[in-house]
Every structure is written in structure tokens, then in C-alpha cells.
Design a protein around this motif. Sequence first.
Motif, PDB file in Angstrom:
ATOM      1  N   SER A  40      11.717 -24.329   1.609  1.00 55.04           N
ATOM      2  CA  SER A  40      11.516 -25.785   1.737  1.00 55.04           C
ATOM      3  C   SER A  40      11.613 -26.453   0.386  1.00 55.04           C
ATOM      4  O   SER A  40      12.137 -27.558   0.257  1.00 55.04           O
ATOM      5  CB  SER A  40      10.125 -26.102   2.295  1.00 55.04           C
ATOM      6  N   TYR A  41      11.061 -25.789  -0.631  1.00 52.34           N
ATOM      7  CA  TYR A  41      11.086 -26.355  -1.978  1.00 52.34           C
ATOM      8  C   TYR A  41      12.433 -26.149  -2.663  1.00 52.34           C
ATOM      9  O   TYR A  41      12.737 -26.816  -3.644  1.00 52.34           O
ATOM     10  CB  TYR A  41       9.990 -25.734  -2.841  1.00 52.34           C
TER      11      TYR A  41
ATOM     12  N   ASP B  20      15.239 -27.399   1.048  1.00 50.80           N
ATOM     13  CA  ASP B  20      14.681 -28.559   1.745  1.00 50.80           C
ATOM     14  C   ASP B  20      15.482 -28.998   2.978  1.00 50.80           C
ATOM     15  O   ASP B  20      15.981 -30.118   3.036  1.00 50.80           O
ATOM     16  CB  ASP B  20      14.559 -29.717   0.745  1.00 50.80           C
TER      17      ASP B  20
ATOM     18  N   VAL C  21       4.920 -30.032   1.311  1.00 48.37           N
ATOM     19  CA  VAL C  21       5.875 -30.382   2.360  1.00 48.37           C
ATOM     20  C   VAL C  21       5.303 -30.123   3.750  1.00 48.37           C
ATOM     21  O   VAL C  21       6.006 -30.169   4.732  1.00 48.37           O
ATOM     22  CB  VAL C  21       7.199 -29.599   2.223  1.00 48.37           C
TER      23      VAL C  21
ATOM     24  N   GLY D 111      18.447 -32.575  -0.487  1.00 45.99           N
ATOM     25  CA  GLY D 111      17.420 -32.085   0.426  1.00 45.99           C
ATOM     26  C   GLY D 111      17.036 -33.153   1.422  1.00 45.99           C
ATOM     27  O   GLY D 111      17.181 -34.351   1.155  1.00 45.99           O
TER      28      GLY D 111
ATOM     29  N   CYS E 140      14.727 -31.026  -2.740  1.00 47.72           N
ATOM     30  CA  CYS E 140      15.593 -29.929  -3.152  1.00 47.72           C
ATOM     31  C   CYS E 140      15.362 -29.584  -4.620  1.00 47.72           C
ATOM     32  O   CYS E 140      15.377 -30.471  -5.473  1.00 47.72           O
ATOM     33  CB  CYS E 140      17.042 -30.355  -2.938  1.00 47.72           C
TER      34      CYS E 140
END
Lengths: 317, 317
Positions: free
Chosen positions: A251-252, A255, A287, B155, B160
Motif C-alpha cells: 500500500s505504501y 498504493d 492507509v 498511487g 505511492c
Amino acid sequence: MDKLYIGVDIGGTMIKTGIFTAAGELLRKWEIPTDISNSGNRILADITVSIRDNLKQNSWGFKQVAGVGVGVPGPVLESGYLENCVNLGWGNIYPAEALSELLDGIPVVTGNDANMAALGEYWQGSGKGFRSIVFITLGTGVGSGIIVNGKMLYGAKGLCGEIGHISVNPEETEVCNCGHMGCLDQMASAIGLVRNGKRILARNTEPSLLRKQATLSAKQILDAAKAGDRLAVETVEYCMKFLGKSISDMSYIVDPEVFIIGGGVSKAGDFIIAIIRKYYEEHAQLVSGKAQIILAELGNDAGIYGAAKLSYDMCNE
Amino acid sequence: MDKLYIGVDIGGTMIKTGIFTAAGELLRKWEIPTDISNSGNRILADITVSIRDNLKQNSWGFKQVAGVGVGVPGPVLESGYLENCVNLGWGNIYPAEALSELLDGIPVVTGNDANMAALGEYWQGSGKGFRSIVFITLGTGVGSGIIVNGKMLYGAKGLCGEIGHISVNPEETEVCNCGHMGCLDQMASAIGLVRNGKRILARNTEPSLLRKQATLSAKQILDAAKAGDRLAVETVEYCMKFLGKSISDMSYIVDPEVFIIGGGVSKAGDFIIAIIRKYYEEHAQLVSGKAQIILAELGNDAGIYGAAKLSYDMCNE
């Protein structure tokens, strides 16, 4: 006379092929065995014959085929070059070029099989309507494919999405087949579930449904966990904790809007999704709740859908 | 009369601006303070005035400006929407649209600051000649930007490359500012070096150059490590081990050709690169030796280069 797009998914034992419309409707699909003898040098000819035969049987003209996409179980580059594919015996070839020649010049495009499956789910599976997805397959190993703004990422060395070998467990003492220890493959795959299940059974004395099995399978562990078996639940939680953490990390990094879970282990359905999500949310504080985690829809057909979609993109952009 | 492209990099204390040619030559750059009073509602007007003034001073016509790119220290989306930017006090705005209006309709495009820096290094820094890069900045925190086939990834939520919050150390007991424990930010940033250096000093009694410092900085730790101070070396190795592992994981996820290391910590030069590479190669068994790890070249100018490049892409594609 509508254009047709053909998707081919070359596996280590079987080759799946599907004929699609531009709109993504699967008109016909079939399988042939993968002949890996003689460094797999019959594979492309076998695909050619089976495509010609199937078109003829259905009275489709060869000229109707606008493009062909081929999923390969190895790190094929965006240029089409494949340095090495141990599963097929292939090395140092451009399979798309070679197949295109056999198919009288119909344009052919290649991609890694997990990446193709991601594109398939994006096109006609549970990724439909999203722009950016990560598809994760939990089978014998753990793989993934990444779609950003509708485009499949290959990676510089064709390794994009090879998340089976990200390091997740510094406490692991067994060596992974990559040579390192503590890879995601060793935890969240079907083999990982069985391996960790056996360990958990060995260090506990309490009764478990799993002790009644002559040989232990991932399905048995998942079924027992669903039935509330404590050691089976412990095994599934232990293994999926690492996947949840990895999804948080992804996700980081990339994303996406959604993570789509497929492969054999995903047949445990919402039960397994809930566990993965729990650990994802524990790790992904910033997130949290932002990316969805859902089940894949296309099963083993995802690869042929994605391959057909890639050929569609090649012909229409 | 050649077209000009303007790159703006909005930081929490200063706003950097540069005027570029299409070929990427920086013609002029300047800085103004960031006025974060009143929810930062003067920032865009200040940028407008400073651009008009600087164009006039250099006898460049306003009409020569083809586009403006703006790097924002927050998760701005590809659509231009910014939900929240705590550093500037901004929320729920489309800064590109607003700035374009102030600039008589010149097209403006926005991106996250770390992603812009990645694009800058790709365009005119050490990423020149590559197609796919990951730029990692080791400053107060750890951030990154990802360029795939020349395109900056945003992202889905503008996150992102926010690798500061990937989970790398399950043994960490202090809470990160994200709410989780064991984030890369807590290890490989300048603050992470100091935090871990203090711990290592506290649990050892042996002499160290670092004990002579009233307050400890990352630079002092890096300098002492270069001079062979054992506890300083231990600190740097401990912190960079987690970065090397993360780079390995990113090799398997996005598979760039090169990782470019920038930010204050990277001023330690080849010394720090060698340590990062050692741990990268230890983890990345399958991709070992395949991705390069090199130093960034543009320093604090990377952001304005990237912002100008994004405006160039917007105008020329």
C-alpha cells in the motif's frame, strides 16, 4: 465480422487457450498438454496447431484474429526477451516473435503469467471498474501482478510482482528455494500453510482435527480452521499475518485501489479475506481502510483473459 | 523564442522555484519563505508574484512559459485533488487549478514532492539514461518516488512511494508517528540513526567518539563511522540493514533498473552506499547484483527539476 483476440497461458503441465471478443467475452477455451521435452521446442508449434484447429472447428476465419497474447511462467521482459524459463526449458528467446512467425505474422505479445492474471482480473474479473490493482495469487507459491492506470507493469528484469521472495520473517530458520530465509513464499503459500501447520502441531500436545490426516494439505488446514480447530486457526493466523503486513507495505509502495486475492488458498473465501484484512489494518495505520481486499473471480481463467487483454491493448493503442 | 518550463517545490519553510528550458537546463532558481499562516492561503499568490517578478527581471515574456509543475509535501492525487496537507495547512483543494487561474491560464500540474524529486533525478540527475528508477530520500524521514517507463507513479491515494511506513522491524517497541511500530522511518532516517545511536551508546560501556557530543546528529554518527568508531559503525549497520532489506523487497515488487539514494544521510557518499548494497544483496538472492544502487546528483534541486519535467510532459504528450 468482429475481431477476435486469443489469450494463451502456458503452464508447466498444461497450456490453456481462449478466444475472446474485443468486449472481453470468452467464446471458447481449451487445454493441451505442455510438452517440455527437448527444451520445450515443440510448445509454440503445438500452440499454433491448436489455434488453427479450433478456429476451423468453429468456422472462424484466421484473418479474424487481430492479436495473440501469451502468458509465460518466467520473467519475460517488455521487449519480449526471455533470458531463462526453467519450467519450460526455454532460454534466450523471443517467444512472441517466434509464435508470430508460425501464425503468419499475427501480432503476438508476451507477459509473465501472474502479471497476465492480474490484467485478466482487471479486465473482466473482480478488478473491473478499478484503474489500479494488485492481484495476489496464493498457490504453491505466492505471486502477484500490478496494474497501474490500466497498464501491466513488467519490471526492468521481468520480476515485477514477484512478492514470494520479499523478506517477512526474520525468525525463520529454514532456507527458501531462493537461498534466503523468511520469504513470503515460506509463509502464505499452500506449502507455507502446511509447513507451519506441521510445526505448530509438533510443538503442541492438544487434540486437533489435523492430527487425523495422514498427509496434511492447505485445504485441510483451512477447513479445520473454519470449523474452529484451535491449532488450525493458529496456523492460518500465523501465516496470513505476514501476508497482511506485506499488503500494508505494498500500500505504501504502489498504493493500488484494491488488492485482489486469488489462487488455491483463496478458495477459503471471506474467511481468509477477513484474517488478511485484520493484519493489513494492524500494520497500515496511515492507509487503514483505504485499499479494499477482495476475492478474485476468474479462477484459473484469469491468465487467458489477461493475455487476450494485452493483445487487445497492443492492437488498439 | 524557446518555451520555458517552471518547477516549484513547496516545502514547509521555503518554496523553491526554477525556470528551465525544454532540454532541462536550469536557467535561474530562487527561494521564498512559505507563509503557512491562515491555512496557507497566501502560498499560491506568493508563488504567482515571485514567478511574474523573476520573469520580468530576466526579460522573459510571460507567454514564453509553456507550463508550471508544483511539488507539494502531501498526497496529491493524479486528478490534482489534495485532501489534506498538514505541513501547509491545506485541505480539500485542487492547487493546480487554483494556481493556473492566478497565472492567466498557464497549465499547471501537481505531484507529491518526493515523487517530483524522483522525476527530477530521472530527467537530469543520476537516473538519466534509465527508464525505471526508484529514488529514495533519507532525510528527517524516509520517502521515495517511483518512475516506471518514464512515468511518475502517483498511487490511488497519492501514497505511492511512502516507504517510511513499511514495517521492517518487528522487534521495535517505540511507536512511530504513524501509530505503528517498526517502520523504516524509525530506522533509516536521520532521526532513526540518532535514536538508534543513543540506544547503542546506552547499552555499551566502551569508549566512542560519539560520547563527546553534547547533542548527537546523524552527520556525527556517519562521520564517526567513517573514522572507524565501532559503536558508530554498529549504529549505521543496524539502521541500513533495514533499508537494504526494503530495497530488496522493492526489487521484487516494482523491479526498477536502479535505486538512487538522496537526502541528507546520502551525503556520507559511497560509504553508505556500500553498506546499503551489502544488505540488499544479502536479502535479494534472486535479483542479486541486478539493480544498481547509486547516489543522487541534484541535491535539493531535484524537486524543481522534477516539477518542471512533469509540466513538460503535460505540455508535450
